[in-house]
Design an enzyme around this catalytic site. Structure first.
Site, PDB file in Angstrom:
ATOM      1  N   ASP A   5      -2.205  -4.860   0.263  1.00 45.38           N
ATOM      2  CA  ASP A   5      -1.687  -6.135   0.749  1.00 45.38           C
ATOM      3  C   ASP A   5      -2.404  -6.668   1.985  1.00 45.38           C
ATOM      4  OD1 ASP A   5      -0.610  -4.104   2.329  1.00 45.38           O
ATOM      5  OD2 ASP A   5       1.480  -4.695   2.004  1.00 45.38           O
TER       6      ASP A   5
ATOM      7  N   GLN B 104       0.815  -1.212   0.000  1.00 43.60           N
ATOM      8  CA  GLN B 104       0.000   0.000   0.000  1.00 43.60           C
ATOM      9  C   GLN B 104       0.849   1.263   0.000  1.00 43.60           C
ATOM     10  OE1 GLN B 104      -2.990  -1.462   3.288  1.00 43.60           O
ATOM     11  NE2 GLN B 104      -3.986   0.110   2.087  1.00 43.60           N
ATOM     12  N   HIS B 105       0.185   2.371  -0.326  1.00 43.53           N
ATOM     13  CA  HIS B 105       0.679   3.741  -0.118  1.00 43.53           C
ATOM     14  C   HIS B 105       1.716   4.220  -1.129  1.00 43.53           C
ATOM     15  CE1 HIS B 105      -1.344   3.105   3.654  1.00 43.53           C
ATOM     16  NE2 HIS B 105      -0.370   2.389   4.186  1.00 43.53           N
TER      17      HIS B 105
END
Length: 470
Positions: free
Chosen positions: A239, A70-71
């Site tokens: 994830d 992520q991110h």
């Protein structure tokens, strides 16, 4: 009928091929990612194609779905080219940007609008860093994507002008609720982007991936090495949401994952809104919500102390079990690379309680494992404070396979611990999505439990850790 799931994580790309009806594992593939906290996304693409080849290709597969870290900030220009290497979730250079956004919006207001309060991990803070540190690059940004969004787009044949079959159609970028909810400019509760917050970060508006629902289809694959044209491409996921889907997590289950980072999360009916920023109010991949805390330091704690003691992880565990719970007062506060929970991006690790009696190899080994687990136990307390019911902990991740980690977890956590059979649960979540997109029904594949350590709670461990928290 076969389906494939992908886990494009910080360290590597894993591909699993499963039977869509039974979930039986057919074959797997894996390829490494480069180290670092910023990475050219082209390395992820190369690793995905290599992992697919290692898995025997997707010639007999009907659908594929990508879950990923992520991110990560993937910024594209109007020609679909990546402008600069992606800043990953564990890049903390945007800590000041997070503070600036909180000061400008207010923590409570930010949590109300998005379910999260900015920390250095989130995409919006990386965009703000880009705006401040690299204004020329920021001005070129025409679209912002996350790792799984970009990989799914590339699988479908889109990408840089002149280099891909379908070219830079930025409006064809797509994502899901779980990944969008980790950006800092999307509300899982409202199901909508907050473009004012996007502009506050980047400095201007930009194209964002359309948000698809659980079980939706992003499109179909282009003809690529090892990938035939026409495979259904599932919606994809972040994830942690992928892992929850792959594990089939139910009410009362809280997942504690010990990988590069540590995470504690649960699937809930209601969204979270924590103005302190400790618990992120993410969405899950099934249409529900995923309150989550994350620690930057997890398995790498064990890497560091094992290296210091000149042993591998197995020997580290054996040493730890020679020591008594509480390690004779030796406490490791393991903020080796700053920390996200608590939000201390500039912190360093500290070792407390060193005496001639306590400073032994077994005690140091145990203090490393206890410190890792106490940080996650603090996170569990924060998740529980959001109204989450905790009946069982599902302990996953590479470090969860260490016997000492399992036994000490049963001493740190007050609720029963179960360790599922080792597997690629994030990739399994992708495979679940792939099957879902084909049939229109979420599959229910069984997950075996490998071990259930006997509950053996020792309050001294957390009490000692808490005494040094300030």
């Amino acid at each position: 009928m076969l389906v494939a799931g992908v886990d494009s994580s910080t360290q590597s790309c894993k591909v699993v091929v499963r039977d869509a009806e039974t979930g039986a594992l057919v074959r797997t593939g894996k390829a490494s990612h480069p180290a670092g906290t910023e990475v050219d996304p082209a390395a992820w693409w190369d690793a995905l194609l290599l992992a697919i080849r290692e898995a025997g290709g997707l010639g007999d597969v009907s659908a594929v779905s990508v879950a990923a870290q992520q991110h990560g900030m993937v910024v594209l220009d109007e020609d679909g080219r990546v402008i600069r290497p992606a800043l990953l979730w564990n890049d903390t250079r945007s800590a000041q940007a997070a503070t600036d956004l909180i000061n400008e919006v207010g923590a409570a207001e930010y949590a109300r609008r998005t379910g999260v309060v900015p920390v250095a991990s989130f995409t919006v803070t990386k965009l703000r860093w880009l705006r401040d540190a690299e204004p020329a690059n920021a001005a070129r940004v025409a679209a912002v994507a996350l790792p799984h969004d970009w990989l799914s787009w590339r699988l479908r044949g889109y990408g840089p002008a002149g280099e891909t079959e379908l070219g830079p159609v930025l409006t064809e970028l797509s994502t899901d609720r779980s990944d969008a909810s980790g950006t800092g400019y999307y509300s899982a509760a409202l199901g909508a982007y907050d473009r004012e917050l996007l502009a506050l970060g980047l400095g201007h508006d930009a194209a964002l991936p359309r948000v698809l629902g659980p079980g939706d289809t992003a499109g179909t694959t282009a003809a690529l090495p090892g990938v035939p044209a026409g495979l259904v491409v599932g919606v994809g996921a972040g994830d942690n949401a992928g892992a929850a889907l792959g594990l089939g997590a139910a009410a009362g289950d809280v997942i504690v994952s010990i990988g590069t980072s540590g995470t504690v999360f649960a699937v809930t009916e209601q969204p979270s809104e924590d103005a302190s920023g400790t618990v992120a109010g993410f969405a899950d991949a099934s249409g529900l919500h995923l309150p989550l805390i994350a620690t930057l330091n997890a398995a790498r704690i064990l890497d560091s102390i094992a290296g210091l003691l000149g042993v591998d992880h197995t020997e580290l565990g054996k040493l730890a079990l020679e020591a008594q719970p509480g390690a004779d007062g030796l406490v490791l506060q393991p903020y080796f690379e700053g920390e996200r929970t608590p939000n201390l991006p500039d912190a360093t690790a500290s070792l407390f309680g060193m005496t001639l009696g306590s400073t032994t190899r077994p005690n140091l080994a145990r203090a490393a494992i206890e410190g890792l687990l106490c940080g996650l136990a603090d996170g569990l307390d924060a998740v529980r404070a959001q109204g989450v019911t905790v009946e069982r902990i599902l302990l996953i991740g590479g470090a969860a396979q260490n016997e000492a980690v399992q036994l000490i977890a049963a001493q740190v956590f007050e609720v029963p611990v179960a360790v599922p059979t080792p597997g690629e649960y994030v990739a399994d979540g992708g495979a679940t999505q792939a099957a879902w997109s084909l049939t229109g029904t979420r599959p229910t594949w069984s997950v075996a439990i490998a071990s259930q350590p006997t509950p053996d709670f020792h309050p001294v461990i957390r009490a000692q850790y808490a005494a040094h928290r300030a």
